[in-house]
Write an enzyme that holds these catalytic residues in place. Structure first.
Site, PDB file in Angstrom:
ATOM      1  CD  GLU A  34       5.550   8.347  -6.372  1.00 34.72           C
ATOM      2  OE1 GLU A  34       6.081   9.458  -6.200  1.00 34.72           O
ATOM      3  OE2 GLU A  34       4.666   8.143  -7.216  1.00 34.72           O
TER       4      GLU A  34
ATOM      5  N   GLY B 164      10.843   5.694  -1.102  1.00 35.21           N
ATOM      6  CA  GLY B 164      12.026   5.778  -0.258  1.00 35.21           C
ATOM      7  C   GLY B 164      13.102   6.599  -0.937  1.00 35.21           C
ATOM      8  CB  SER B 165      16.618   7.135  -0.032  1.00 35.42           C
ATOM      9  OG  SER B 165      17.062   5.796  -0.029  1.00 35.42           O
TER      10      SER B 165
ATOM     11  CB  CYS C  25       9.379  13.210  -0.919  1.00 38.91           C
ATOM     12  SG  CYS C  25       7.586  13.254  -0.975  1.00 38.91           S
TER      13      CYS C  25
ATOM     14  N   GLY D  58      15.971   3.048  -3.934  1.00 38.65           N
ATOM     15  CA  GLY D  58      15.168   2.853  -5.143  1.00 38.65           C
ATOM     16  C   GLY D  58      15.961   2.225  -6.274  1.00 38.65           C
TER      17      GLY D  58
HETATM   18  P1  NAD Z   1      14.613   4.387   2.828  1.00 35.00           P
HETATM   19  O1  NAD Z   1      14.965   4.285   1.394  1.00 35.00           O
HETATM   20  O2  NAD Z   1      15.696   4.226   3.813  1.00 35.00           O
HETATM   21  O3  NAD Z   1      13.484   3.298   3.201  1.00 35.00           O
HETATM   22  C1  NAD Z   1      12.202   3.311   2.616  1.00 35.00           C
HETATM   23  C2  NAD Z   1      11.553   1.946   2.781  1.00 35.00           C
HETATM   24  O4  NAD Z   1      12.231   1.028   1.937  1.00 35.00           O
HETATM   25  C3  NAD Z   1      11.655   1.345   4.180  1.00 35.00           C
HETATM   26  O5  NAD Z   1      10.486   0.601   4.443  1.00 35.00           O
HETATM   27  C4  NAD Z   1      12.854   0.424   4.075  1.00 35.00           C
HETATM   28  O6  NAD Z   1      12.851  -0.625   5.018  1.00 35.00           O
HETATM   29  C5  NAD Z   1      12.676  -0.102   2.664  1.00 35.00           C
HETATM   30  N1  NAD Z   1      13.886  -0.547   1.981  1.00 35.00           N
HETATM   31  C6  NAD Z   1      15.056   0.097   1.872  1.00 35.00           C
HETATM   32  N2  NAD Z   1      15.919  -0.618   1.133  1.00 35.00           N
HETATM   33  C7  NAD Z   1      15.255  -1.736   0.735  1.00 35.00           C
HETATM   34  C8  NAD Z   1      15.603  -2.872  -0.045  1.00 35.00           C
HETATM   35  N3  NAD Z   1      16.810  -3.006  -0.575  1.00 35.00           N
HETATM   36  N4  NAD Z   1      14.670  -3.814  -0.240  1.00 35.00           N
HETATM   37  C9  NAD Z   1      13.420  -3.689   0.267  1.00 35.00           C
HETATM   38  N5  NAD Z   1      13.044  -2.648   1.050  1.00 35.00           N
HETATM   39  C10 NAD Z   1      13.950  -1.688   1.272  1.00 35.00           C
HETATM   40  O7  NAD Z   1      13.873   5.801   3.008  1.00 35.00           O
HETATM   41  P2  NAD Z   1      13.385   6.525   4.338  1.00 35.00           P
HETATM   42  O8  NAD Z   1      14.556   7.079   5.058  1.00 35.00           O
HETATM   43  O9  NAD Z   1      12.422   5.667   5.083  1.00 35.00           O
HETATM   44  O10 NAD Z   1      12.517   7.715   3.719  1.00 35.00           O
HETATM   45  C11 NAD Z   1      13.051   8.916   3.268  1.00 35.00           C
HETATM   46  C12 NAD Z   1      13.210   8.929   1.774  1.00 35.00           C
HETATM   47  O11 NAD Z   1      11.989   8.629   1.110  1.00 35.00           O
HETATM   48  C13 NAD Z   1      13.600  10.305   1.268  1.00 35.00           C
HETATM   49  O12 NAD Z   1      14.560  10.196   0.258  1.00 35.00           O
HETATM   50  C14 NAD Z   1      12.295  10.856   0.723  1.00 35.00           C
HETATM   51  O13 NAD Z   1      12.456  11.878  -0.235  1.00 35.00           O
HETATM   52  C15 NAD Z   1      11.688   9.633   0.144  1.00 35.00           C
HETATM   53  N6  NAD Z   1      10.241   9.770  -0.001  1.00 35.00           N
HETATM   54  C16 NAD Z   1       9.741   9.922  -1.256  1.00 35.00           C
HETATM   55  C17 NAD Z   1       8.377  10.123  -1.427  1.00 35.00           C
HETATM   56  C18 NAD Z   1       7.784  10.326  -2.800  1.00 35.00           C
HETATM   57  O14 NAD Z   1       6.574  10.190  -2.912  1.00 35.00           O
HETATM   58  N7  NAD Z   1       8.565  10.628  -3.820  1.00 35.00           N
HETATM   59  C19 NAD Z   1       7.524  10.132  -0.309  1.00 35.00           C
HETATM   60  C20 NAD Z   1       8.074   9.948   0.955  1.00 35.00           C
HETATM   61  C21 NAD Z   1       9.442   9.775   1.091  1.00 35.00           C
END
Ligand code: NAD
Length: 517
Positions: free
Chosen positions: A262, A240-241, A296, A245
């Protein structure tokens, strides 16, 4: 919609599964899944409650010792069958991914292929979970390492790869003897349900118990955070973001749990004066507009040597002018919509920031209206001329905005710009000059987890370890030796001699009562 029927999806569904059984869903609050492609609300998913969470965890606890007891190649056989089932459903599942996230159909199909590939990879890897043997400093001793299953692994995934990221994690974890609990993004829950239904048939066919591959669809603050603080979960794999993270790392860190992080990228591509532009230009455009800039590994910063800067700018403006934006299920279109209205707001804010901070929009910058659909998620792919120090350039904006940045002088200047952001996921160089390429790959070169030469930043093969440094989190998934993170590593020393020598030559002598007199 035929693809929904082909995947056995219903209008209203439970969001909680223990692998083979779906939990009753009456009385739960619902997520309405709507497509950014046409704005249609196409499914309702009942969210998991705290009681559902406990049920899933209890089943996972029971399943772990059973799954662990199965020899790894037998676990690989189950993964092989999952790969076969996914092949059967590739077209409808790829179509659903495209419809639910707005990515082009080709990319939706590619995402399913990625999971099929990882299944194939895991069949072999299941026979190669080996440790190493080394030499002991003591006589008649053997020193070696071995790997054991870890336990319950939580997999939290982002919306933009609603199936592939689960595959990278769950299939590797499965061959390692772990059971998994998956919390997908609430922005793409239907793809997760479809996958769960596909694998359920494999589990049932093999008479496997509940709790090996579980699914929990629910809010990040309730269900998501429970996974972070639960001591029954030794490893949380989070995608995620960067902002999310940081919270995940802290919450899991407090209980000294392990994480694979990630997180976001702010990926640059360098075009040097020795680049072959016939390769570079299409790589830039695919890297910047693929998945509407929501990968990402999307190319966000283009660092171009002054000697070819105007040429590259001209080529890009022309290429952007030829892009077709619209329904991503139609092959003629290069780019579909952003995931939702919030993403469009982020795009609009970023365009304003570029202008306020002194940048120039060379192409795009607008929200597209009056398309044939009621969706309001379509934007123009955007090309902006900026300077590398603008605050907006330093952050990841999850949208199709490409920053064009000029550099002068040697390759070290381009590398300094590549490395100057907080994120460290993907990087690329286009050059035919050996010295430039090797400098980029050397210890004083790119500081990213991925460094590509004459290919773009976006898209990776499953055979390598995938992940990035700095704010990207340092995690590695998929191929190479990434499997080791999903296992418990144990160093073993065996004494097969008749004395008890201590390491480092330490002497420790005990004389028993009778021996003293
Ligand atoms: P996000 O961080 O908003 O959410 C990602 C996931 O985490 C979702 O399932 C969300 O419900 C969960 N989440 C968020 N906060 C949480 C918490 N406090 N506790 C538990 N779960 C939580 O990200 P998004 O908008 O879904 O995805 C986009 C982001 O992900 C971008 O920053 C992108 O670069 C990144 N990403 C990284 C990779 C990688 O492999 N490095 C791959 C895909 C996406």
């Amino acid at each position: 919609m035929n693809f929904l029927d082909a995947l056995y999806l219903e209008k209203t569904m439970s969001g909680t599964s223990t692998g083979t059984k779906w939990l009753a869903h009456k009385g739960r609050r619902k997520i309405i899944a709507s497509s950014p492609v046409d704005g249609e609300a196409f499914a309702g998913i009942h969210k998991a409650t705290p009681a559902d969470y406990e049920h899933v965890m209890a089943q996972a606890e029971v399943a772990f010792p059973l799954w662990r007891a199965l020899p790894a190649p037998k676990r690989g056989e189950i993964v092989r069958q999952i790969g076969l089932r996914l092949r059967d459903f590739k077209l409808p599942l790829g179509t659903l991914i495209s419809y639910e996230t707005g990515k082009p159909l080709q990319e939706g199909l590619g995402e399913v292929q990625e999971v099929i590939d990882i299944c194939d990879y895991c069949v072999g890897q299941a026979r190669m979970l080996y440790g190493m043997t080394t030499v002991s400093e003591r006589p008649d001793h053997r020193l070696f390492e071995q790997y054991h299953p870890l336990g319950i692994v939580a997999i939290i995934t982002a919306f933009n790869f609603p199936v592939a990221v689960w595959g990278w994690n769950a299939m590797i974890a499965a061959i390692c003897g772990d059971v998994t609990v998956w919390k997908p993004s609430s922005k793409a829950p239907v793809s997760a349900i479809a996958v769960q239904k596909i694998i359920a048939r494999v589990l049932e066919h093999n008479g496997l118990p509940e709790g090996i591959f579980s699914l929990l669809i629910g809010d990040r603050n309730t269900i998501g955070e429970k996974l972070l603080i639960d001591r029954r979960i030794p490893l949380v794999s989070f995608t995620g973001s960067v902002d999310s993270g940081r919270i995940v790392a802290q919450k899991v860190g407090v209980r000294l749990g392990k994480t694979i992080l990630e997180l976001g990228g702010n990926n640059a591509m360098i075009i040097t004066e020795h680049a072959d532009l016939r390769l570079a230009i299409p790589a830039v455009v695919f890297g910047a507009v693929g998945t509407a800039g929501q990968r990402c590994t999307t190319t966000r910063r283009l660092l171009v040597h002054g000697s070819c800067y105007d040429d590259v700018k001209k080529h890009l403006c022309r290429a952007y002018g030829s892009l077709k934006i619209g329904n991503p299920l139609l092959e003629a279109n290069h780019m579909g919509p952003l995931i939702d209205k919030d993403a469009v707001k982020v795009f609009r804010k970023a365009v304003k920031a570029i202008i306020n901070q002194g940048g120039t929009i060379l192409f795009g910058g607008n929200i597209l209206k009056n398309l044939e659909y009621s969706s309001v998620c379509y934007v123009e792919p955007t090309l902006a001329e900026v300077e590398s120090h603008y605050p907006i350039v330093r952050k990841e904006t999850f949208a199709p905005i490409l920053y064009l940045i000029r550099y002068e002088g040697g390759i070290e200047n381009a590398i300094a710009l590549n490395n100057q952001v907080d994120q460290g996921l993907a990087s690329a160089i286009f050059s035919t000059n050996h010295n430039q390429i090797e400098t980029f790959l050397s210890a004083r070169g790119s500081d990213c987890g991925i460094a590509n030469v004459n290919i773009g930043t976006s898209g990776a093969e499953i055979g390598g370890a995938f992940g990035g440094e700095k704010d990207t989190g340092g995690g590695r998934e998929s191929g190479s030796d990434s499997w080791k993170a999903y296992m418990r590593r144990q160093t073993v020393t065996v004494n097969y001699g008749s004395s008890l020598p201590l390491a480092q030559g330490i002497k420790f002598v005990i004389q028993e009562e009778g021996e003293r007199s």
